[in-house]
Design an enzyme around this catalytic site. Structure first.
Site, PDB file in Angstrom:
ATOM      1  CD  GLN A  75      38.042  18.247  61.511  1.00 56.85           C
ATOM      2  OE1 GLN A  75      38.874  17.648  62.158  1.00 56.85           O
ATOM      3  NE2 GLN A  75      37.298  19.159  62.076  1.00 56.85           N
ATOM      4  CD  GLU A 105      34.866  16.589  66.418  1.00 56.22           C
ATOM      5  OE1 GLU A 105      35.279  16.329  65.290  1.00 56.22           O
ATOM      6  OE2 GLU A 105      34.967  15.807  67.378  1.00 56.22           O
ATOM      7  CG  ASP A 135      34.210  16.810  62.065  1.00 53.24           C
ATOM      8  OD1 ASP A 135      33.143  16.235  61.830  1.00 53.24           O
ATOM      9  OD2 ASP A 135      34.287  18.020  62.289  1.00 53.24           O
ATOM     10  N   GLY A 157      43.007   3.214  81.849  1.00 43.32           N
ATOM     11  CA  GLY A 157      43.402   1.814  81.955  1.00 43.32           C
ATOM     12  C   GLY A 157      43.596   1.405  83.404  1.00 43.32           C
ATOM     13  N   GLY A 158      44.293   0.324  83.598  1.00 44.96           N
ATOM     14  CA  GLY A 158      44.457  -0.204  84.951  1.00 44.96           C
ATOM     15  C   GLY A 158      45.605   0.431  85.730  1.00 44.96           C
TER      16      GLY A 158
END
Ligand SMILES: CC(C)(COP(=O)(O)OP(=O)(O)OC[C@H]1O[C@@H](n2cnc3c(N)ncnc32)[C@H](O)[C@@H]1OP(=O)(O)O)[C@@H](O)C(=O)NCCC(=O)NCCS
Length: 483
Positions: A72, A194, A223, A302-303
């Protein structure tokens, strides 16, 4: 297959490049500076094409790739180069081919979707790289191509005799691009797939729920993610070669690729040394942090706090969910929508820091509202107020989504063996390099074409090659069908 068309474009590109080079030469010699400015711009580029957008060839037209990839990671990289117009010549072992041709087969005797979805826009040639005649063919290919891409186990390319020293001597302009599991160090000799990379790159330890084991994700960040990184490295090396005239080695370790995609977690590891991670729901729940970044469930990375919430029908539909983000600027509309207008001014809810210890309660309350609507209704309503939400789309929904078909992100391709199948087209859209998605090649489909038309072997030489065993399977063909 539009090979003829590609060739015409290639020829045209060559002619254009020659013309441009002549113009540059002229400007250096005879043409006065003022006149030269009309034919080439100050930075040496040819003057802007007057052709309609999308009809001036493709971004990587003329780039020739010796594609020694399998499974892959490597095939993801070369398929992308192919989407951009490179001529990818995939070398496969006679009679066997890329192992994935036979893996996870859904139609008996036909190339699997695993293979077909990763090997479009390529030509296939079978060569036994350990056969003397096969080595000779490979040498011609090395001389002919610009880039060699491989993702064999560590040392396998060297064992074929294709060392960097040999390749560089044979074709100093050749870029040799490799995917390996690990970079130089204690694990450099390991074979990697993977999920090994997801674990070694820090993704698994930070994925899943706090009270459960580490989890791998379905997105193939080890991959396909590393294949993407490699494609970027190759294009940069091609660009640098314009100046230096020489190729170079490009290495992407899957561990590094995963870590690059998980870099926000290394960010959090460093923040953790200075105090608790207040946007993780465990902070609000009063659960102390350990020494390493914990698994954060569906917390937003995130924030802006977020979570996955049930929608109407969740009892029977496993994908009736929506990702809901309580972005601070739209807190007012969120409160109004969920029937809690008083939260807009309540000091316990009015500001982001005040909300952090109460996130579980807040999301439970929002869920009380989302459960009354389908995920698409929630999305439509929230979009009106710029509230960021994302429906959990099943693969069935994605396969049937018209807008993805319209943009060429999901493409139906016709295959002589298996009939029509869906594949993912080029996720990178360019206004002057339009992708045509072509089906994957059959094993060795282009062997003769490449030997004669690309490498210039005569009919007599071809006959010799055929009996040498270099392009045909050994007497007892190895089994392609895997469990
Ligand atoms: C993916 C991976 C684990 C698969 O391992 P594998 O199936 O054992 O395959 P290998 O890469 O070791 O190659 C197997 C053999 O086939 C041989 N081979 C491959 N193509 C050949 C050809 N055209 N002719 C003759 N031999 C060929 C190789 O030379 C190698 O032989 P050797 O070990 O005797 O030197 C391994 O290739 C790997 O770690 N790759 C790097 C990381 C990576 O890309 N992993 C993700 C894959 S999605």
């Amino acid at each position: 297959m539009a090979t003829g068309k590609a060739k015409t474009t290639k020829r045209r590109t060559k002619v254009m490049a020659k013309k441009a080079a002549k113009k540059v030469l002229k400007s250096k010699t005879k043409v006065p500076a003022k006149k030269a400015a009309k034919v080439v711009s100050a930075n040496g580029l040819p003057k802007p094409s007057a052709k309609p957008w999308g009809q001036a060839g493709k971004a990587l037209d003329g780039v020739k790739v010796l594609d020694f990839t399998h499974v892959q990671s490597g095939p993801t990289c070369t398929q992308l180069l192919g989407y951009m117009g490179a001529d990818c010549i995939k070398v496969e072992r006679p009679g066997v081919g890329d192992i994935t041709r036979g893996q996870l087969r859904d139609i008996k005797g036909q190339d699997s979707l695993y293979f077909t979805m990763l090997n479009g826009n390529k030509r296939s040639i079978t060569i036994d790289s350990k056969n003397p005649k096969g080595k000779e063919i490979l040498e011609r290919l090395i001389k002919h191509c610009d880039v060699l891409v491989e993702n064999f186990a560590p040392g396998a390319l060297d064992r074929m005799g294709l060392t960097w020293e040999y390749i560089h001597k044979t074709n100093p302009r050749m870029i040799v691009a490799s995917v390996k599991g690990f970079g130089p160090g204690p694990y450099e000799d390991c074979k990697v797939y993977e999920n090994v990379a997801q674990c070694a790159g820090g993704a698994a330890s930070t994925t899943g729920f706090r009270d459960g084991p580490p989890l791998v994700t379905g997105a193939q960040i080890g991959d396909s993610g590393t294949g993407l990184h490699l494609a970027f490295g190759i294009v940069c090396a091609l660009y640098q070669r314009q100046r230096t005239g020489r190729g170079q080695k490009v290495l992407c370790a899957m561990q590094d690729g995963v870590l690059n995609l998980a870099r926000v977690k290394l960010r959090d590891q460093q923040r953790l040394a200075r105090g608790p991670l207040s946007e993780y729901s465990q902070y609000g729940e009063g659960v102390p942090f350990g020494k390493a970044v914990p698994r954060a469930g569906n917390d937003s990375g995130g924030g802006q706090p977020g979570w996955i919430l049930k929608c109407k029908g969740w009892e029977t539909d496993p994908d009736a969910y929506i990702y809901f983000i309580t972005q601070a600027p739209v807190w007012g509309p969120i409160c109004d929508l969920i029937g809690k207008p008083e939260w807009k001014t309540d000091p316990d809810y009015a500001t982001p820091p005040a909300r952090l210890p109460r996130l579980r309660h807040i999301f439970d309350t929002i869920e009380g509202w989302t459960k009354t609507k389908s995920k698409f209704e929630v999305m439509n309503i929230c979009n009106e107020y710029d509230i960021p939400v994302g429906p959990i789309l099943s693969m069935k929904e994605i396969a049937e989504e018209k807008s993805l078909r319209d943009t060429g992100t999901v493409v139906e391709v016709d295959h002589p063996g298996r009939g029509k199948y869906l594949t993912v087209g080029n996720p990178v859209k360019m206004s002057d390099s339009i992708t045509e998605v072509k089906r994957s090649p059959l094993l060795g489909e282009h062997t003769e074409e490449i030997l004669t038309k690309v490498l210039g072997y005569s009919a007599k030489e071809l006959a010799e090659i055929k009996i040498s065993g270099a392009i045909t399977p050994p007497e007892k063909p190895a089994k392609a069908e895997a469990a």
